[in-house]
Design a protein around this motif. Structure first.
Motif, PDB file in Angstrom:
ATOM      1  N   PRO A 339       0.812  -1.221   0.000  1.00 43.94           N
ATOM      2  CA  PRO A 339       0.000   0.000   0.000  1.00 43.94           C
ATOM      3  C   PRO A 339       0.847   1.273   0.000  1.00 43.94           C
ATOM      4  O   PRO A 339       0.381   2.325  -0.439  1.00 43.94           O
ATOM      5  CB  PRO A 339      -0.819  -0.128   1.293  1.00 43.94           C
ATOM      6  N   ARG A 340       2.074   1.200   0.493  1.00 43.88           N
ATOM      7  CA  ARG A 340       2.939   2.385   0.553  1.00 43.88           C
ATOM      8  C   ARG A 340       3.757   2.568  -0.725  1.00 43.88           C
ATOM      9  O   ARG A 340       3.955   3.685  -1.206  1.00 43.88           O
ATOM     10  CB  ARG A 340       3.886   2.291   1.750  1.00 43.88           C
ATOM     11  N   LEU A 341       4.280   1.448  -1.264  1.00 45.11           N
ATOM     12  CA  LEU A 341       5.201   1.545  -2.395  1.00 45.11           C
ATOM     13  C   LEU A 341       4.527   1.323  -3.740  1.00 45.11           C
ATOM     14  O   LEU A 341       4.968   1.865  -4.755  1.00 45.11           O
ATOM     15  CB  LEU A 341       6.340   0.522  -2.222  1.00 45.11           C
ATOM     16  N   GLY A 342       3.496   0.485  -3.783  1.00 46.76           N
ATOM     17  CA  GLY A 342       2.867   0.142  -5.046  1.00 46.76           C
ATOM     18  C   GLY A 342       3.461  -1.116  -5.657  1.00 46.76           C
ATOM     19  O   GLY A 342       4.470  -1.662  -5.187  1.00 46.76           O
ATOM     20  N   VAL A 343       2.848  -1.573  -6.737  1.00 49.09           N
ATOM     21  CA  VAL A 343       3.205  -2.856  -7.350  1.00 49.09           C
ATOM     22  C   VAL A 343       4.580  -2.812  -8.018  1.00 49.09           C
ATOM     23  O   VAL A 343       5.400  -3.715  -7.854  1.00 49.09           O
ATOM     24  CB  VAL A 343       2.121  -3.278  -8.371  1.00 49.09           C
ATOM     25  N   LYS A 344       4.854  -1.760  -8.791  1.00 46.81           N
ATOM     26  CA  LYS A 344       6.078  -1.720  -9.595  1.00 46.81           C
ATOM     27  C   LYS A 344       7.353  -1.813  -8.759  1.00 46.81           C
ATOM     28  O   LYS A 344       8.213  -2.669  -9.045  1.00 46.81           O
ATOM     29  CB  LYS A 344       6.078  -0.456 -10.458  1.00 46.81           C
ATOM     30  N   PRO A 345       7.557  -0.981  -7.724  1.00 52.03           N
ATOM     31  CA  PRO A 345       8.783  -1.120  -6.931  1.00 52.03           C
ATOM     32  C   PRO A 345       8.891  -2.471  -6.229  1.00 52.03           C
ATOM     33  O   PRO A 345       9.992  -3.028  -6.137  1.00 52.03           O
ATOM     34  CB  PRO A 345       8.664   0.022  -5.910  1.00 52.03           C
ATOM     35  N   ILE A 346       7.753  -2.983  -5.744  1.00 50.12           N
ATOM     36  CA  ILE A 346       7.785  -4.279  -5.054  1.00 50.12           C
ATOM     37  C   ILE A 346       8.250  -5.378  -6.001  1.00 50.12           C
ATOM     38  O   ILE A 346       9.079  -6.234  -5.646  1.00 50.12           O
ATOM     39  CB  ILE A 346       6.398  -4.622  -4.478  1.00 50.12           C
ATOM     40  N   LEU A 347       7.737  -5.375  -7.229  1.00 50.28           N
ATOM     41  CA  LEU A 347       8.149  -6.405  -8.189  1.00 50.28           C
ATOM     42  C   LEU A 347       9.620  -6.300  -8.537  1.00 50.28           C
ATOM     43  O   LEU A 347      10.321  -7.315  -8.642  1.00 50.28           O
ATOM     44  CB  LEU A 347       7.297  -6.302  -9.457  1.00 50.28           C
ATOM     45  N   MET A 348      10.132  -5.087  -8.713  1.00 46.22           N
ATOM     46  CA  MET A 348      11.549  -4.935  -9.044  1.00 46.22           C
ATOM     47  C   MET A 348      12.439  -5.418  -7.909  1.00 46.22           C
ATOM     48  O   MET A 348      13.443  -6.114  -8.132  1.00 46.22           O
ATOM     49  CB  MET A 348      11.845  -3.474  -9.388  1.00 46.22           C
ATOM     50  N   ILE A 349      12.067  -5.077  -6.685  1.00 48.39           N
ATOM     51  CA  ILE A 349      12.821  -5.564  -5.518  1.00 48.39           C
ATOM     52  C   ILE A 349      12.767  -7.080  -5.452  1.00 48.39           C
ATOM     53  O   ILE A 349      13.781  -7.761  -5.215  1.00 48.39           O
ATOM     54  CB  ILE A 349      12.256  -4.944  -4.218  1.00 48.39           C
ATOM     55  N   VAL A 388       7.856 -12.001  -1.641  1.00 47.27           N
ATOM     56  CA  VAL A 388       7.572 -10.567  -1.738  1.00 47.27           C
ATOM     57  C   VAL A 388       6.880 -10.254  -3.066  1.00 47.27           C
ATOM     58  O   VAL A 388       5.995  -9.393  -3.140  1.00 47.27           O
ATOM     59  CB  VAL A 388       8.880  -9.759  -1.603  1.00 47.27           C
ATOM     60  N   GLY A 389       7.240 -10.956  -4.117  1.00 49.74           N
ATOM     61  CA  GLY A 389       6.681 -10.668  -5.430  1.00 49.74           C
ATOM     62  C   GLY A 389       5.334 -11.293  -5.717  1.00 49.74           C
ATOM     63  O   GLY A 389       4.557 -10.749  -6.515  1.00 49.74           O
ATOM     64  N   PHE A 390       5.002 -12.422  -5.080  1.00 50.39           N
ATOM     65  CA  PHE A 390       3.756 -13.110  -5.408  1.00 50.39           C
ATOM     66  C   PHE A 390       2.523 -12.236  -5.187  1.00 50.39           C
ATOM     67  O   PHE A 390       1.663 -12.135  -6.075  1.00 50.39           O
ATOM     68  CB  PHE A 390       3.636 -14.412  -4.609  1.00 50.39           C
ATOM     69  N   PRO A 391       2.347 -11.602  -4.032  1.00 52.28           N
ATOM     70  CA  PRO A 391       1.171 -10.740  -3.868  1.00 52.28           C
ATOM     71  C   PRO A 391       1.143  -9.584  -4.859  1.00 52.28           C
ATOM     72  O   PRO A 391       0.072  -9.177  -5.326  1.00 52.28           O
ATOM     73  CB  PRO A 391       1.303 -10.235  -2.423  1.00 52.28           C
ATOM     74  N   ALA A 392       2.319  -9.031  -5.184  1.00 53.18           N
ATOM     75  CA  ALA A 392       2.364  -7.925  -6.137  1.00 53.18           C
ATOM     76  C   ALA A 392       1.956  -8.384  -7.529  1.00 53.18           C
ATOM     77  O   ALA A 392       1.265  -7.661  -8.263  1.00 53.18           O
ATOM     78  CB  ALA A 392       3.770  -7.320  -6.168  1.00 53.18           C
ATOM     79  N   LEU A 474      10.530  -0.943 -17.673  1.00 52.91           N
ATOM     80  CA  LEU A 474      10.266  -0.251 -18.928  1.00 52.91           C
ATOM     81  C   LEU A 474       8.793  -0.205 -19.307  1.00 52.91           C
ATOM     82  O   LEU A 474       8.342   0.756 -19.941  1.00 52.91           O
ATOM     83  CB  LEU A 474      11.063  -0.918 -20.070  1.00 52.91           C
ATOM     84  N   LEU A 475       8.033  -1.236 -18.944  1.00 55.43           N
ATOM     85  CA  LEU A 475       6.685  -1.376 -19.477  1.00 55.43           C
ATOM     86  C   LEU A 475       5.569  -1.093 -18.487  1.00 55.43           C
ATOM     87  O   LEU A 475       4.471  -0.691 -18.886  1.00 55.43           O
ATOM     88  CB  LEU A 475       6.489  -2.793 -20.046  1.00 55.43           C
ATOM     89  N   MET A 476       5.822  -1.300 -17.199  1.00 49.09           N
ATOM     90  CA  MET A 476       4.725  -1.206 -16.245  1.00 49.09           C
ATOM     91  C   MET A 476       4.482   0.242 -15.833  1.00 49.09           C
ATOM     92  O   MET A 476       5.423   0.982 -15.547  1.00 49.09           O
ATOM     93  CB  MET A 476       5.009  -2.068 -15.003  1.00 49.09           C
ATOM     94  N   ASP A 477       3.194   0.623 -15.807  1.00 51.28           N
ATOM     95  CA  ASP A 477       2.841   1.937 -15.298  1.00 51.28           C
ATOM     96  C   ASP A 477       3.035   1.970 -13.793  1.00 51.28           C
ATOM     97  O   ASP A 477       2.922   0.943 -13.117  1.00 51.28           O
ATOM     98  CB  ASP A 477       1.379   2.263 -15.621  1.00 51.28           C
ATOM     99  N   LYS A 478       3.284   3.165 -13.274  1.00 48.84           N
ATOM    100  CA  LYS A 478       3.375   3.324 -11.825  1.00 48.84           C
ATOM    101  C   LYS A 478       1.973   3.242 -11.246  1.00 48.84           C
ATOM    102  O   LYS A 478       1.080   3.992 -11.644  1.00 48.84           O
ATOM    103  CB  LYS A 478       4.013   4.656 -11.447  1.00 48.84           C
TER     104      LYS A 478
END
Length: 507
Positions: A339-349, A388-392, A474-478
């Motif tokens: 909820p704080r960072l969003g999907v895109k940063p979580i997936l990259m991490i 960490v990535g599965f929920p995102a 490159l492809l995912m919107d924030k």
């Protein structure tokens, strides 16, 4: 006054939320846990199954392939059926099919009976999985609650995959391999009893006379089945062989035909609007790469522990306990941070950390590796970042999906996971095994060749995850940490059929 109107006036959908929603989530995640556990629980028992039912080495692979092929091929159809005919109804049908086929598998008297039961089990998942995931956006219309619910869902799916190895090893050593199938029955019975009590019916609004797009359904299902079959054939045959290329190209041709067809018919099975959301499309695409790495790691680590280090099935299962703990911790961290960072940063991490975990795991493989210094570091790092990535991934795949397309979106996401697993089994695992065969033929000791071959495949899997990171960048919107509640807006005015008294969560 609709829930959307209340939100516009500063109100909250929480006041109108179905009070049974968290109990419903518990039932749905319990079933999803079982479905995901069933994917991995079989692997450790395969040698025992081979001995008891006189499988040939090639035929034994179909104990796994039959399930993956059917589940991956029919998931989109299952998702659309749940949207049109009722998500609760299709979920119950899927659970019933899965439970009965589990009994057939456990009681199998010969190899054909077991493989046939696995085909039907896969079809049960294709019905139950998308229907269950499609119910979550309907039950949880508040954006913050839905993010949490989807995080729990995705995390429990990852835990189920990890726990399957532990359960499979314990039951195979201490009881009998047949109980890896019989344990599904109590969970299925529990779900069948509880679902009508805590889950309201919901379906997409349909015009009079509107039915299933039969051509679209057959082409997308046939295309996915053909592609998954071709990927699975690549585990045994060269990539340039007719057995691999014919189903792959045939499947791609069917999907191209489906896309053309769907763009021209007035009532498509898969509306083209579904693919206009970049976050959703990217999440589904990178799911293929993430699950390819996950399946490869679980499969090769099991072979390495038993064939190189000489672990028993029970000891192999216990080895995955740190992996399961790391997944639980990663799931909690992801649910709190998203909820704080969003999907895109979580997936990259997640993807970068998982790639590091696979490289760490590959570096720890040795013919005399100890568990504490050689195996456990990779299990902990990869398990944590993977969770960490599965929920995102789940949140991204359902980003701004309307209540009308909830089942379809969940079917696409789950289908991509199955295709990803097939891709890993068809590319990375053969890469490792062919390395082993070539080096043994050159005179290397089998255990040394296995260790080096498995490490090579894990490093390539880490490369898959780096590619996934770049695609997300490159492809995912924030995605805003407080996204517009598209599901609530869509469902607030949708005509949703109910078998139980109307509740705000499905109105």
């Amino acid at each position: 006054m609709s829930s959307a109107d209340k939100e516009a006036q500063g109100g909250s959908v929480l006041a109108d939320a179905d009070p049974r929603r968290w109990a419903a989530l518990a039932v749905l995640t319990a079933m999803q846990f079982m479905l995901m556990m069933d994917v991995t629980v079989v692997n450790i028992a395969l040698p025992k199954i081979e001995d008891d039912l006189d499988f040939t080495p090639g035929g034994l692979a179909w104990v796994v392939n039959a399930y993956v092929l059917t589940a991956g091929g029919f998931l989109l159809l299952g998702g659309r059926l749940s949207d049109m005919f009722g998500r609760r109804r299709i979920f119950i049908a899927g659970v019933l099919v899965f439970g009965i086929s589990s009994i057939v598998c456990g009681a199998a008297a010969n190899s054909g009976m077991l493989v046939g039961g696995r085909f039907v089990q896969g079809f049960g998942e294709a019905l139950a999985g998308p229907a269950a995931l499609g119910l979550i956006p309907v039950l949880f219309r508040d954006a913050k609650e839905r993010t949490k619910a989807l995080g729990i869902w995705g995390g429990m799916a990852a835990v189920g995959s990890a726990v399957g190895s532990i359960v499979g090893g314990a039951l195979t050593d201490l009881v009998d391999w047949r109980w890896i199938f019989f344990i599904n029955v109590p969970v299925a019975v529990f779900a069948l009893i509880m679902v009508p009590r805590v889950i309201p019916e919901s379906r997409m609004a349909r015009a009079p006379g509107q039915g299933i797009d039969a051509v679209g359904a057959l082409s997308v299902t046939g295309g996915l089945v053909a592609i998954v079959y071709g990927l699975l054939q690549a585990a045994d045959d060269p990539w340039g062989s007719t057995d691999v290329l014919l189903p792959l190209f045939g499947g791609i041709a069917l999907l191209i035909f489906m896309a053309v067809w769907e763009s021209r018919v007035p009532d498509p099975m898969i509306p083209m609007r579904f693919f206009t959301n970049r976050t959703r499309v990217t999440s589904n695409g990178v799911s293929v790469l993430a699950l390819a790495a996950f399946y490869t790691y679980a499969f090769l680590l099991t072979l390495y522990l038993q064939q190189v280090l000489g672990y028993s099935p029970m000891k192999t299962g216990l080895t995955y306990i740190p992996f399961t703990i790391a997944i639980g911790v990663g799931m909690g961290v992801s649910t709190a941070l998203m909820p704080r960072l969003g999907v895109k940063p979580i997936l990259m991490i997640s993807f970068l950390g998982s790639a590091g975990g696979l490289l760490l795991a590959a570096g720890g493989l040795a013919t005399d590796a100890s568990f504490l210094t050689g195996i456990m570091p990779g299990l902990l790092v990869y398990g944590f970042f993977n969770a960490v990535g599965f929920p995102a991934l789940t949140n991204g795949a359902l980003h701004e999906v309307t209540g009308q397309d909830a089942g379809l979106a969940s079917g696409v996401q789950t289908a991509m996971q199955q295709v990803g697993g097939s891709l890993g089994l068809a590319t990375l695992v053969p890469l490792a095994l062919r390395y082993v065969n070539d080096h043994v033929a050159d005179g290397d000791l089998p255990q040394i060749a296995q260790t080096e071959g498995y490490a090579l495949a894990l490093r390539v899997g880490a490369g898959f995850l780096v590619v996934a990171t770049v695609l997300v960048l490159l492809l995912m919107d924030k995605v805003d940490s407080k996204p517009r509640d598209a599901v609530a807006e869509a469902t607030s005015g949708a005509a949703v059929a109910q078998d139980t008294p109307r509740t705000p969560a499905a109105s």
